[in-house]
Design a protein around this motif. Structure first.
Motif, PDB file in Angstrom:
ATOM      1  N   UNK A 101      11.307  42.201  26.963  1.00  0.00           N
ATOM      2  CA  UNK A 101      10.412  42.317  28.114  1.00  0.00           C
ATOM      3  C   UNK A 101      11.140  42.623  29.415  1.00  0.00           C
ATOM      4  N   UNK A 102      12.338  42.112  29.582  1.00  0.00           N
ATOM      5  CA  UNK A 102      13.063  42.299  30.846  1.00  0.00           C
ATOM      6  C   UNK A 102      14.295  43.176  30.708  1.00  0.00           C
ATOM      7  N   UNK A 103      14.656  43.549  29.493  1.00  0.00           N
ATOM      8  CA  UNK A 103      15.745  44.490  29.279  1.00  0.00           C
ATOM      9  C   UNK A 103      17.118  43.922  29.560  1.00  0.00           C
ATOM     10  N   UNK A 104      18.076  44.829  29.645  1.00  0.00           N
ATOM     11  CA  UNK A 104      19.460  44.435  29.922  1.00  0.00           C
ATOM     12  C   UNK A 104      19.569  43.770  31.291  1.00  0.00           C
ATOM     13  N   UNK A 105      18.760  44.231  32.240  1.00  0.00           N
ATOM     14  CA  UNK A 105      18.807  43.655  33.590  1.00  0.00           C
ATOM     15  C   UNK A 105      18.406  42.184  33.560  1.00  0.00           C
ATOM     16  N   UNK A 106      17.333  41.865  32.858  1.00  0.00           N
ATOM     17  CA  UNK A 106      16.908  40.472  32.755  1.00  0.00           C
ATOM     18  C   UNK A 106      17.935  39.611  32.049  1.00  0.00           C
ATOM     19  N   UNK A 107      18.521  40.133  30.964  1.00  0.00           N
ATOM     20  CA  UNK A 107      19.576  39.386  30.266  1.00  0.00           C
ATOM     21  C   UNK A 107      20.778  39.159  31.173  1.00  0.00           C
ATOM     22  N   UNK A 108      21.113  40.166  31.973  1.00  0.00           N
ATOM     23  CA  UNK A 108      22.248  40.022  32.880  1.00  0.00           C
ATOM     24  C   UNK A 108      21.990  38.947  33.932  1.00  0.00           C
ATOM     25  N   UNK A 109      20.737  38.851  34.396  1.00  0.00           N
ATOM     26  CA  UNK A 109      20.403  37.812  35.374  1.00  0.00           C
ATOM     27  C   UNK A 109      20.591  36.426  34.759  1.00  0.00           C
ATOM     28  N   UNK A 110      20.094  36.242  33.522  1.00  0.00           N
ATOM     29  CA  UNK A 110      20.248  34.949  32.854  1.00  0.00           C
ATOM     30  C   UNK A 110      21.724  34.640  32.612  1.00  0.00           C
ATOM     31  N   UNK A 111      22.491  35.625  32.177  1.00  0.00           N
ATOM     32  CA  UNK A 111      23.923  35.412  31.956  1.00  0.00           C
ATOM     33  C   UNK A 111      24.636  35.079  33.264  1.00  0.00           C
ATOM     34  N   UNK A 112      24.239  35.748  34.350  1.00  0.00           N
ATOM     35  CA  UNK A 112      24.859  35.456  35.643  1.00  0.00           C
ATOM     36  C   UNK A 112      24.560  34.026  36.083  1.00  0.00           C
ATOM     37  N   UNK A 113      23.315  33.575  35.910  1.00  0.00           N
ATOM     38  CA  UNK A 113      22.965  32.208  36.300  1.00  0.00           C
ATOM     39  C   UNK A 113      23.698  31.182  35.442  1.00  0.00           C
ATOM     40  N   UNK A 114      23.818  31.453  34.132  1.00  0.00           N
ATOM     41  CA  UNK A 114      24.576  30.548  33.276  1.00  0.00           C
ATOM     42  C   UNK A 114      26.057  30.538  33.654  1.00  0.00           C
ATOM     43  N   UNK A 115      26.573  31.700  34.065  1.00  0.00           N
ATOM     44  CA  UNK A 115      27.975  31.767  34.504  1.00  0.00           C
ATOM     45  C   UNK A 115      28.183  30.966  35.783  1.00  0.00           C
ATOM     46  N   UNK A 116      27.230  31.063  36.713  1.00  0.00           N
ATOM     47  CA  UNK A 116      27.327  30.264  37.941  1.00  0.00           C
ATOM     48  C   UNK A 116      27.279  28.780  37.615  1.00  0.00           C
ATOM     49  N   UNK A 117      26.407  28.408  36.677  1.00  0.00           N
ATOM     50  CA  UNK A 117      26.316  27.005  36.272  1.00  0.00           C
ATOM     51  C   UNK A 117      27.627  26.534  35.645  1.00  0.00           C
ATOM     52  N   UNK A 118      28.224  27.367  34.787  1.00  0.00           N
ATOM     53  CA  UNK A 118      29.499  27.002  34.159  1.00  0.00           C
ATOM     54  C   UNK A 118      30.610  26.876  35.201  1.00  0.00           C
ATOM     55  N   UNK A 119      30.677  27.854  36.112  1.00  0.00           N
ATOM     56  CA  UNK A 119      31.695  27.782  37.173  1.00  0.00           C
ATOM     57  C   UNK A 119      31.518  26.530  38.019  1.00  0.00           C
ATOM     58  N   UNK A 120      30.278  26.216  38.357  1.00  0.00           N
ATOM     59  CA  UNK A 120      30.024  25.051  39.206  1.00  0.00           C
ATOM     60  C   UNK A 120      30.392  23.762  38.494  1.00  0.00           C
ATOM     61  N   UNK A 121      30.045  23.656  37.210  1.00  0.00           N
ATOM     62  CA  UNK A 121      30.381  22.442  36.472  1.00  0.00           C
ATOM     63  C   UNK A 121      31.872  22.193  36.396  1.00  0.00           C
ATOM     64  N   UNK A 122      32.639  23.232  36.083  1.00  0.00           N
ATOM     65  CA  UNK A 122      34.094  23.066  36.019  1.00  0.00           C
ATOM     66  C   UNK A 122      34.703  22.880  37.409  1.00  0.00           C
ATOM     67  N   UNK A 123      34.070  23.469  38.420  1.00  0.00           N
ATOM     68  CA  UNK A 123      34.538  23.246  39.798  1.00  0.00           C
ATOM     69  C   UNK A 123      34.351  21.778  40.184  1.00  0.00           C
ATOM     70  N   UNK A 124      33.192  21.201  39.819  1.00  0.00           N
ATOM     71  CA  UNK A 124      32.964  19.780  40.099  1.00  0.00           C
ATOM     72  C   UNK A 124      34.003  18.924  39.401  1.00  0.00           C
ATOM     73  N   UNK A 125      34.303  19.266  38.132  1.00  0.00           N
ATOM     74  CA  UNK A 125      35.311  18.504  37.395  1.00  0.00           C
ATOM     75  C   UNK A 125      36.684  18.613  38.064  1.00  0.00           C
ATOM     76  N   UNK A 126      37.034  19.803  38.512  1.00  0.00           N
ATOM     77  CA  UNK A 126      38.354  19.990  39.118  1.00  0.00           C
ATOM     78  C   UNK A 126      38.479  19.267  40.451  1.00  0.00           C
ATOM     79  N   UNK A 127      37.393  19.184  41.200  1.00  0.00           N
ATOM     80  CA  UNK A 127      37.459  18.589  42.528  1.00  0.00           C
ATOM     81  C   UNK A 127      37.203  17.085  42.540  1.00  0.00           C
ATOM     82  N   UNK A 128      36.860  16.515  41.385  1.00  0.00           N
ATOM     83  CA  UNK A 128      36.597  15.077  41.321  1.00  0.00           C
ATOM     84  C   UNK A 128      37.902  14.308  41.209  1.00  0.00           C
TER      85      UNK A 128
END
Length: 459
Positions: free
Chosen positions: A318-345
């Motif tokens: 329904x949303x194509x490669x663009x929609x998949x890329x948006x979901x992957x980007x949001x998951x990547x931001x979530x992963x980066x943020x989680x490991x950033x929190x771990x590193x800064x704790x």
């Protein structure tokens, strides 16, 4: 007179953008806002896709296109309540709750295993009074849950607490093995016998815990050998009735693995490869920009589990490669943020728990999407935030609440929050102020853990 002055070169877009991004990330509460934004957008996309994937089937079955969305919205509200509660809990309370949550999950898993065993033996049809078991689900009257999801949270909190208490003693094999390995072995049997996918996520979670603790690499090699041997046994156990298998029937776990390794043109397209074929067809139909939200045709009974395990294929259609890329980007931001929190704790427990939660969510997303696109075998795992499912969504949002609590407790974030405290009613409604960290030591960055933070050194 001709002007021989050369025009000044304008700075490139990257030179303008990178300092701005660096400035935003350097703000004290940037981890918290990144976490809330990425998780909130993923939840919104998930509710939209659940409605899109289920509306046609729900209307055909009961005349209400919003029935599945209503159920998922209720679970989302419960998950937001769990997020709010976990965000308010201090680290000491979470450490105390860990063993109780894990103990309750083990009790529920034992009940699930016993009822499934009785059903396999033809006794009681998997039901004991108001309690009923159905594969990975445990029903208490009208209330259903997946005990394996609660085992993830319990393992995060209990495992992080145990490892944080051991500190530098983790360099010794005996200290690493007790009591962690017996509990892991028990979960391996209780969870993996019925749900191999959830067991793989639990193993990834444990690896994330040990990696964040600084365990030596040779321990990971030994764990890898033991893990592969255990997974092989769980695959073989499907021939004896494990999971949805049946005795003297085809081993469906082995069939999934062999079908993944077999080219699609040589696979049984009407049997084990049917779901893979339909999922790839949906992705192919989507192209770059998709057929449009709600306009998928393959969700009309062609793609099995279109609202759960294979919802990523409907999103791609329904949303194509663009929609998949948006979901992957949001998951990547979530992963980066989680490991950033771990590193800064600076607190060992927060660092370990944040690493484990992030590894869990990333591993589950990778296994789900890898199975849909054909890069990994199908394991039946839901896609975090996106797939339909009550227990998984509530537990995931509770884990995000813990990460939010850890993000607010980062040294710079805690100092900023206490320097300009919010009104009392805001703290009562949203979250209390985190404790003020000790002053920085001369010559040491404020966001680095002290040398005696309780983790071993990787060699």
């Amino acid at each position: 007179m001709a002007d021989d002055r050369t025009p000044m070169a304008r700075p490139s877009l990257s030179r303008q953008l990178l300092p701005a991004v660096h400035g935003l990330l350097a703000r004290p509460l940037s981890s918290y806002y990144l976490l809330i934004a990425s998780s909130g957008l993923l939840l919104l996309i998930g509710l939209t896709m659940v409605f899109s994937a289920t509306s046609v089937k729900a209307y055909a079955e009961n005349g209400d296109a919003f029935s599945a969305l209503s159920s998922q919205a209720v679970y989302a509200l419960l998950g937001l309540v769990a997020f709010w509660v976990c965000q308010r809990l201090p680290a000491l309370t979470l450490r105390t709750l860990g063993k109780y949550i894990l103990g309750a999950a083990i009790v529920l898993l034992v009940m699930l295993a016993v009822l499934n065993a009785l059903a396999s033996a033809g006794i009681g049809k998997g039901q004991l009074g108001p309690i009923r078991a159905d594969l990975n689900w445990l029903y208490f009257g009208p209330v259903s849950m997946q005990p394996g999801e609660f085992a993830k949270v319990g393992m995060v909190l209990w495992g992080a607490d145990v490892i944080a208490r051991k500190g530098r003693a983790l360099g010794h094999w005996r200290e690493l093995a007790m009591p962690l390995f017996p509990v892991v072995g028990l979960l391996f049997v209780l969870v993996g016998y019925n749900d191999l996918g959830t067991m793989l996520v639990l193993l990834a979670l444990i690896v994330g815990l040990l990696w964040a603790a600084g365990v030596r690499m040779r321990f990971f090699a030994a764990l890898g050998v033991l893990g592969l041997a255990g997974i092989s046994l769980l695959i073989a156990a499907a021939s004896r009735g494990a999971g949805s298998g049946a005795q003297d029937a085809e081993n469906y776990r082995l069939a999934r693995l062999t079908s993944f390794l077999t080219p699609l043109e040589k696979c049984d397209l009407e049997g084990i490869c049917y779901q893979i074929l339909q999922g790839r067809s949906a992705i192919f139909e989507g192209g770059w920009f998709g057929v449009g939200l709600g306009k998928s045709a393959l969700k009309w009974g062609w793609v099995p589990e279109a609202d759960n395990d294979f919802i990523f294929s409907i999103l791609a259609e329904e949303l194509g490669v663009v929609g998949c890329a948006v979901v992957l980007a949001l998951l990547s931001v979530l992963a980066y943020t989680g490991f950033r929190i771990a590193r800064r704790s600076t607190d060992p427990f927060r660092r370990l728990a944040a690493s484990a939660i992030t590894t869990w969510l990333v591993a589950q997303a990778v296994i789900n999407m890898g199975g849909v696109v054909g890069l990994l075998p199908i394991t039946g795992l839901p896609l975090p935030f996106i797939s339909a499912g009550g227990s998984a969504l509530v537990v995931t949002l509770a884990a995000i609440g813990m990460l939010a609590s850890f993000a607010r407790a980062e040294p710079e974030a805690a100092r900023a929050l206490n320097a300009r405290p919010t009104p009392r009613w805001v703290r009562l409604v949203w979250a209390p102020l985190p404790p003020v960290p000790p002053p920085r030591r001369p010559g040491k960055p404020g966001n680095r853990a002290p040398a005696d933070s309780g983790s071993g050194r990787r060699r």
